[in-house]
Design a protein around this motif. Structure first.
Motif, PDB file in Angstrom:
ATOM      1  N   ASP A 285      28.954  42.131  20.677  1.00 12.14           N
ATOM      2  CA  ASP A 285      29.814  41.346  21.015  1.00 12.14           C
ATOM      3  C   ASP A 285      30.721  41.538  22.630  1.00 12.14           C
ATOM      4  OD1 ASP A 285      28.724  39.955  18.804  1.00 12.14           O
ATOM      5  OD2 ASP A 285      31.378  40.157  18.356  1.00 12.14           O
ATOM      6  N   ALA A 286      30.775  43.142  22.655  1.00 21.47           N
ATOM      7  CA  ALA A 286      31.143  43.394  23.972  1.00 21.47           C
ATOM      8  C   ALA A 286      31.029  43.304  25.259  1.00 21.47           C
ATOM      9  CB  ALA A 286      32.002  44.932  23.505  1.00 21.47           C
ATOM     10  N   VAL A 288      28.294  41.837  25.397  1.00 17.45           N
ATOM     11  CA  VAL A 288      27.879  39.958  25.962  1.00 17.45           C
ATOM     12  C   VAL A 288      29.213  39.464  26.948  1.00 17.45           C
ATOM     13  CG1 VAL A 288      28.045  38.147  24.837  1.00 17.45           C
ATOM     14  CG2 VAL A 288      27.120  39.176  23.826  1.00 17.45           C
ATOM     15  N   GLU A 289      30.457  40.293  26.853  1.00 17.53           N
ATOM     16  CA  GLU A 289      31.150  40.038  27.767  1.00 17.53           C
ATOM     17  C   GLU A 289      31.184  40.621  28.526  1.00 17.53           C
ATOM     18  OE1 GLU A 289      34.081  37.747  27.388  1.00 17.53           O
ATOM     19  OE2 GLU A 289      32.786  37.252  25.676  1.00 17.53           O
ATOM     20  N   ARG A 290      30.530  41.771  29.311  1.00 15.30           N
ATOM     21  CA  ARG A 290      30.721  42.817  30.202  1.00 15.30           C
ATOM     22  C   ARG A 290      29.282  42.240  30.859  1.00 15.30           C
ATOM     23  NH1 ARG A 290      34.246  43.889  32.183  1.00 15.30           N
ATOM     24  NH2 ARG A 290      33.246  45.008  33.600  1.00 15.30           N
ATOM     25  N   ARG A 292      28.312  38.538  30.922  1.00 13.57           N
ATOM     26  CA  ARG A 292      28.416  37.701  31.389  1.00 13.57           C
ATOM     27  C   ARG A 292      29.983  37.797  32.271  1.00 13.57           C
ATOM     28  NH1 ARG A 292      32.951  34.975  32.553  1.00 13.57           N
ATOM     29  NH2 ARG A 292      33.781  36.351  32.444  1.00 13.57           N
ATOM     30  N   GLU A 293      30.011  38.547  32.484  1.00 12.17           N
ATOM     31  CA  GLU A 293      30.965  39.587  33.966  1.00 12.17           C
ATOM     32  C   GLU A 293      30.149  39.216  35.283  1.00 12.17           C
ATOM     33  OE1 GLU A 293      35.361  41.487  35.104  1.00 12.17           O
ATOM     34  OE2 GLU A 293      33.441  42.567  34.340  1.00 12.17           O
TER      35      GLU A 293
END
Length: 312
Positions: A285-286, A288-290, A292-293
């Motif tokens: 999940d973490a 995915v956020e990285r 995406r950025e």
């Protein structure tokens, strides 16, 4: 896959008679240890002392190659034409090329789609991969394991395990995909590809791995050439794409993948290394956020993001 043509037995013969080691012969002649052993046995059995005393007809009789005879039963596809069509038309696929090949009225047997892809893979490898990976949209996906790892901490025992990160990149846009696994074994490798296809919303024509053991293996111990292993080839057959491993010691074949790995090491692993993760799902999940950025927010020299170039 092995080349359809026989090994250069005369070159092997000459090198052995010069007193070269098996390893030297394998590297110079580009053959397998088995081929060297076959020639060595004939030299000993026939008492050969000079290469000039052995004719081409002798060599053909000593080392008959059934693969050549089998290949002559099949119509050989014009792979140079397939390559040219793929360069000229980004919508031209291997499946379309194979269907056209099967529909021709030439006499002889036709290769199945899987073997057709294998022949194309071998052709690309021997005719400079860079010519195919001309950074055209949808043409290729480069894949690799990131070198660095992230620790997972057991919430009960406090024991740590190292999670490894799979990285995939589309070289034209630079769009990246990344996910973590607890090991680099074949099931994880194959699952990572399926997740990458879903993330990108489709399947590329060519997948380029960097020769990990989960992707390729040697046909025989000591062989310089590596071939795609059976399970990985099954995945390619299912998704109707070709696998073209990056050539050993040819960094330009995998430059985009190495750049993507560097980005992951710095902007994913580097950012998350101080955080504590207790489950693989939490870590992903973490990630995915990285990612995406990286894909949506970071702008490159031309002012575009990876996602904007991919979407366009």
């Amino acid at each position: 896959m092995e080349c359809w043509f026989m090994a250069d037995y005369r070159k092997i013969l000459v090198l052995l008679l010069e007193g070269r080691s098996y390893r030297d012969v394998v590297e110079i002649a580009g053959c397998s240890h088995r081929a060297v052993a076959r020639v060595s046995q004939e030299i000993q059995a026939r008492g050969v002392t000079a290469a000039d005393s052995v004719s081409d007809a002798d060599l053909a009789g000593w080392f008959p190659d059934g693969r050549r005879k089998v290949s002559e039963e099949y119509d050989q596809p014009d792979l140079s034409r397939v390559l040219a069509s793929m360069k000229a038309n980004r919508h031209f696929t291997l499946l379309l090329a194979w269907r056209r090949y099967v529909d021709t009225k030439d006499l002889g047997k036709k290769y199945g789609y899987s073997q057709f892809c294998a022949l194309f893979t071998d052709y690309v490898r021997s005719h400079d991969l860079v010519a195919v990976l001309n950074h055209e949209p949808g043409r290729a996906m480069l894949v690799d394991w990131a070198g660095d790892t992230i620790e997972l901490v057991d919430a009960v025992t406090g024991e740590t395990t190292k999670a490894v990160l799979f990285v995939a990149v589309l070289p034209f846009s630079g769009l990246m995909f990344c996910c973590a696994f607890i090991d680099m074994k074949s099931p994880a490798w194959l699952d990572a590809h399926v997740q990458a296809f879903a993330f990108f919303g489709g399947v590329p024509q060519i997948i380029v791995p960097d020769n990990p053991t989960t992707a390729t293996n040697r046909s025989h111990p000591g062989d310089a050439e590596r071939v795609v292993n059976a399970r990985y080839q099954q995945l390619a057959d299912h998704y109707q794409c070709a696998i073209v491993p990056a050539r050993v010691k040819k960094p330009r074949d995998k430059a985009s993948a190495e750049n993507a790995v560097n980005v992951v090491n710095k902007r994913v692993i580097g950012y998350l290394e101080d955080d504590v993760f207790t489950t693989l799902a939490e870590l992903n999940d973490a990630i995915v956020e990285r990612v995406r950025e990286i894909n949506h927010d970071i702008r490159r020299a031309d002012g575009s993001t990876r996602w904007e170039r991919f979407d366009a």
